[in-house]
Design an enzyme around this catalytic site. Structure first.
Site, mmCIF file in Angstrom:
data_model
loop_
_atom_site.group_PDB
_atom_site.id
_atom_site.type_symbol
_atom_site.label_atom_id
_atom_site.label_comp_id
_atom_site.label_asym_id
_atom_site.label_seq_id
_atom_site.Cartn_x
_atom_site.Cartn_y
_atom_site.Cartn_z
ATOM 1 N N HIS A 4 0.611 -1.140 -0.096
ATOM 2 C CA HIS A 4 -0.009 0.051 0.043
ATOM 3 C C HIS A 4 0.824 1.350 0.064
ATOM 4 C CE1 HIS A 4 0.596 1.263 4.272
ATOM 5 N NE2 HIS A 4 0.813 -0.036 4.463
ATOM 6 N N HIS A 54 12.775 -1.384 -12.185
ATOM 7 C CA HIS A 54 12.500 -2.890 -12.618
ATOM 8 C C HIS A 54 12.569 -3.530 -10.978
ATOM 9 C CE1 HIS A 54 14.244 -6.921 -13.898
ATOM 10 N NE2 HIS A 54 13.153 -7.118 -13.463
#
Length: 165
Positions: free
Chosen positions: A89, A98
């Site tokens: 979250h 990446h």
């Protein structure tokens, strides 16, 4: 056997309904190519991906099998979220980053632009990793990592600290 090279303008003419993604793992090269081409960018997600309501995923991003993106996470443009990674979250993943297989970003983490976050690496909540930093495989990031730094180990420390002890 030859490989046909198609120019950018020809791509749109030949495939007018298509959108594109850059299938290159090098973050800097992916950025250079995206800046050179004026194409419609696709966001590609494997069917097994879980993206919770309120999360946002930028154009050109590729999300691979088993990845999870939790509520209110923001994923930038041309990012790779690799196999089985987790973005919790309120985390932010910068453009051209990446997040490698099985890596885990805790809540509120901020990855800058172009970050390579290695296989199985993890963070504690609300950590910042600066632009173009690299986090080694299996590292545990518990403190802020500066821009351009390569950090490894548990806890993650700049590579030169390990080399110089």
């Amino acid at each position: 056997m030859g490989i046909e090279v198609v120019e950018e303008g020809d791509l749109i003419a030949r495939f007018p309904e298509a959108a594109f993604a850059i299938a290159i793992g090098n973050n800097r090269v992916r950025k250079q190519i995206s800046e050179r081409l004026d194409l419609p960018w696709a966001t590609i997600m494997h069917p097994s991906v879980i993206v919770e309501p309120g999360a946002a995923i930028g154009e050109g991003t590729v999300v691979l099998a088993g990845a999870i993106v939790q509520p209110d996470a923001i994923i930038g443009r041309h990012v790779i979220l690799n196999t089985g990674c987790s973005v919790d979250h309120d985390a932010r993943v910068g453009d051209f980053s990446h997040v490698a297989p099985r890596a885990a970003l805790a809540g509120g983490v901020i990855l800058g632009e172009g970050v390579l976050f290695g296989c199985g690496a993890c963070t504690t909540p609300y950590i910042e990793v600066g632009d173009w930093a690299s986090i080694g495989a299996g590292a545990a990031v518990v403190d802020k990592i500066a821009m351009g730094t390569t950090a490894v180990g548990v806890p993650a420390r700049p590579l030169e600290r390990y080399n110089g002890r």
